[in-house]
Design an enzyme around this catalytic site. Structure first.
Site, PDB file in Angstrom:
ATOM      1  N   THR A 142     -23.814 153.022  42.515  1.00 27.75           N
ATOM      2  CA  THR A 142     -24.444 151.728  42.762  1.00 27.75           C
ATOM      3  C   THR A 142     -23.962 151.088  44.052  1.00 27.75           C
ATOM      4  O   THR A 142     -24.759 150.562  44.831  1.00 27.75           O
ATOM      5  CB  THR A 142     -24.184 150.773  41.585  1.00 27.75           C
ATOM      6  OG1 THR A 142     -24.675 151.366  40.376  1.00 27.75           O
ATOM      7  CG2 THR A 142     -24.884 149.441  41.802  1.00 27.75           C
ATOM      8  N   ASN A 143     -22.661 151.123  44.307  1.00 29.64           N
ATOM      9  CA  ASN A 143     -22.080 150.477  45.487  1.00 29.64           C
ATOM     10  C   ASN A 143     -21.079 151.394  46.176  1.00 29.64           C
ATOM     11  O   ASN A 143     -20.495 152.281  45.545  1.00 29.64           O
ATOM     12  CB  ASN A 143     -21.351 149.178  45.093  1.00 29.64           C
ATOM     13  CG  ASN A 143     -22.293 148.105  44.608  1.00 29.64           C
ATOM     14  OD1 ASN A 143     -23.214 147.711  45.314  1.00 29.64           O
ATOM     15  ND2 ASN A 143     -22.069 147.624  43.396  1.00 29.64           N
ATOM     16  N   GLY A 158     -16.119 164.186  37.851  1.00 35.53           N
ATOM     17  CA  GLY A 158     -16.290 163.202  38.908  1.00 35.53           C
ATOM     18  C   GLY A 158     -14.945 162.743  39.448  1.00 35.53           C
ATOM     19  O   GLY A 158     -13.996 162.496  38.679  1.00 35.53           O
ATOM     20  N   ASP A 162     -14.066 159.962  40.627  1.00 31.77           N
ATOM     21  CA  ASP A 162     -13.697 158.622  40.185  1.00 31.77           C
ATOM     22  C   ASP A 162     -12.938 158.644  38.868  1.00 31.77           C
ATOM     23  O   ASP A 162     -12.010 157.872  38.652  1.00 31.77           O
ATOM     24  CB  ASP A 162     -14.932 157.731  40.077  1.00 31.77           C
ATOM     25  CG  ASP A 162     -15.995 158.303  39.138  1.00 31.77           C
ATOM     26  OD1 ASP A 162     -16.047 159.531  38.950  1.00 31.77           O
ATOM     27  OD2 ASP A 162     -16.787 157.506  38.601  1.00 31.77           O
ATOM     28  N   ARG A 163     -13.301 159.564  37.977  1.00 30.41           N
ATOM     29  CA  ARG A 163     -12.642 159.630  36.671  1.00 30.41           C
ATOM     30  C   ARG A 163     -11.187 160.082  36.814  1.00 30.41           C
ATOM     31  O   ARG A 163     -10.280 159.518  36.202  1.00 30.41           O
ATOM     32  CB  ARG A 163     -13.410 160.565  35.747  1.00 30.41           C
ATOM     33  CG  ARG A 163     -14.848 160.102  35.478  1.00 30.41           C
ATOM     34  CD  ARG A 163     -15.544 161.024  34.502  1.00 30.41           C
ATOM     35  NE  ARG A 163     -14.811 161.054  33.238  1.00 30.41           N
ATOM     36  CZ  ARG A 163     -14.957 162.014  32.336  1.00 30.41           C
ATOM     37  NH1 ARG A 163     -15.782 163.029  32.568  1.00 30.41           N
ATOM     38  NH2 ARG A 163     -14.272 161.966  31.208  1.00 30.41           N
ATOM     39  N   ASP A 198     -14.121 152.495  32.335  1.00 36.35           N
ATOM     40  CA  ASP A 198     -14.671 152.085  33.633  1.00 36.35           C
ATOM     41  C   ASP A 198     -16.118 151.660  33.452  1.00 36.35           C
ATOM     42  O   ASP A 198     -16.997 152.463  33.139  1.00 36.35           O
ATOM     43  CB  ASP A 198     -14.583 153.251  34.619  1.00 36.35           C
ATOM     44  CG  ASP A 198     -14.922 152.837  36.051  1.00 36.35           C
ATOM     45  OD1 ASP A 198     -15.503 151.746  36.236  1.00 36.35           O
ATOM     46  OD2 ASP A 198     -14.623 153.604  36.975  1.00 36.35           O
ATOM     47  N   THR A 200     -36.276 135.473  23.040  1.00 29.77           N
ATOM     48  CA  THR A 200     -36.225 136.911  23.313  1.00 29.77           C
ATOM     49  C   THR A 200     -35.140 137.248  24.319  1.00 29.77           C
ATOM     50  O   THR A 200     -34.382 138.209  24.141  1.00 29.77           O
ATOM     51  CB  THR A 200     -37.589 137.399  23.825  1.00 29.77           C
ATOM     52  OG1 THR A 200     -38.568 137.192  22.807  1.00 29.77           O
ATOM     53  CG2 THR A 200     -37.550 138.876  24.181  1.00 29.77           C
TER      54      THR A 200
END
Length: 277
Positions: free
Chosen positions: A10-11, A107, A109-110, A130, A185
């Site tokens: 995402t970033n 990954g 990051d993990r 995370d 809703t």
């Protein structure tokens, strides 16, 4: 100074560490079509506002789960900052045993989250949650070994799927509702997303803990970690920038791998993904 680049789905987060503290941190949306020159125009302007020139960067490290973004991030470091970046991959010294069946699928990051949690919070056992595009659960056992974990769809992915699959359901923002019973809703959706995710996280961590020796310390990270920590007593620590810390620690453990003359050097590969720069 060390430039750390954490490229997620995402970033992309850029941060500069001066050896004692983070002195700058900036975020841009991930776009694998963005060129090195575009990154440079944006990043150097923000660094200048923080009183940092390009010459202050003497080392750089990249962690990415987006292989297509790696080429231009590396070009940014080479062409604009004149440093050859390390890339977080299994060839580096992690100072940690990794007990997974397929390292190429893991990954970066993990593993970075596991490394940082182990260093910052005293070994193990640990579970790192995370809250990113996916919500990942990473496990470090009592012997300090990375043991794998679990992956679930991120809360924003779940919200987008609900909106796209049901014609009359709006897209709502993620937030903690005042009450579980929604009288509209949108409030009902927000309640289901928030409390449903709290239940998911608590349930998965409970099952993971049942397979470990001793009660694990549970660490929350990612941009939504502070929000979800408000809805549960599960977390012992909240560290939104744990992946950045992992990259900083990994760079420190591999000081001998940094090179100053990067012309013609063999490119490293990220976890299972060749880089053709």
């Amino acid at each position: 100074m060390l430039l750390v680049i954490d490229a997620g789905n995402t970033n992309v987060v850029f941060a500069v560490h001066d050896g004692e503290a983070w002195v700058g941190r900036w975020r841009i949306s991930t776009d694998d079509r963005r060129t090195a020159d575009e990154y440079a125009v944006w990043l150097l302007a923000l660094m200048e506002r923080a009183g940092l020139g390009p010459d202050c960067v003497t080392q750089a490290i990249i962690g990415t789960v987006v292989p297509a973004a790696l080429y231009d991030l590396r070009r940014l470091c080479r062409s604009w900052l004149h440093v050859e970046p390390l890339v977080a991959n299994h060839e580096l010294d992690w100072n940690m045993d990794v007990l997974v069946d397929t390292l190429a699928e893991l990954g970066a990051d993990r593993l970075l989250n596991g490394l940082a949690a182990r260093q910052l919070y005293g070994g193990g056992p640990l579970v790192v949650v995370d809250f990113g595009t996916a919500t990942t659960f990473d496990v470090v056992d009592a012997r300090g070994r990375y043991c794998g974990g679990a992956i679930a769809p991120g809360v924003n992915l779940s919200m987008d799927a609900l909106h796209q699959a049901a014609a009359r359901l709006p897209r709502v923002s993620v937030g903690r509702p005042v009450e579980a019973i929604g009288r509209s809703t949108s409030v009902a959706m927000r309640s289901g997303l928030f409390w449903g995710y709290v239940g998911l996280v608590e349930g998965i961590v409970h099952r993971i803990a049942g397979e470990m020796d001793g009660r694990p310390r549970v660490v929350a990270t990612g941009g939504l970690a502070p929000l979800f920590s408000e809805g549960t007593t599960l977390f012992d620590e909240v560290a939104p920038d744990l992946t950045l810390e992992g990259l900083r620690l990994l760079a420190g453990q591999n000081r001998d791998r940094f090179i100053t003359d990067f012309s013609g050097q063999q490119a490293h590969t990220a976890f299972g993904h060749p880089d053709n720069s």
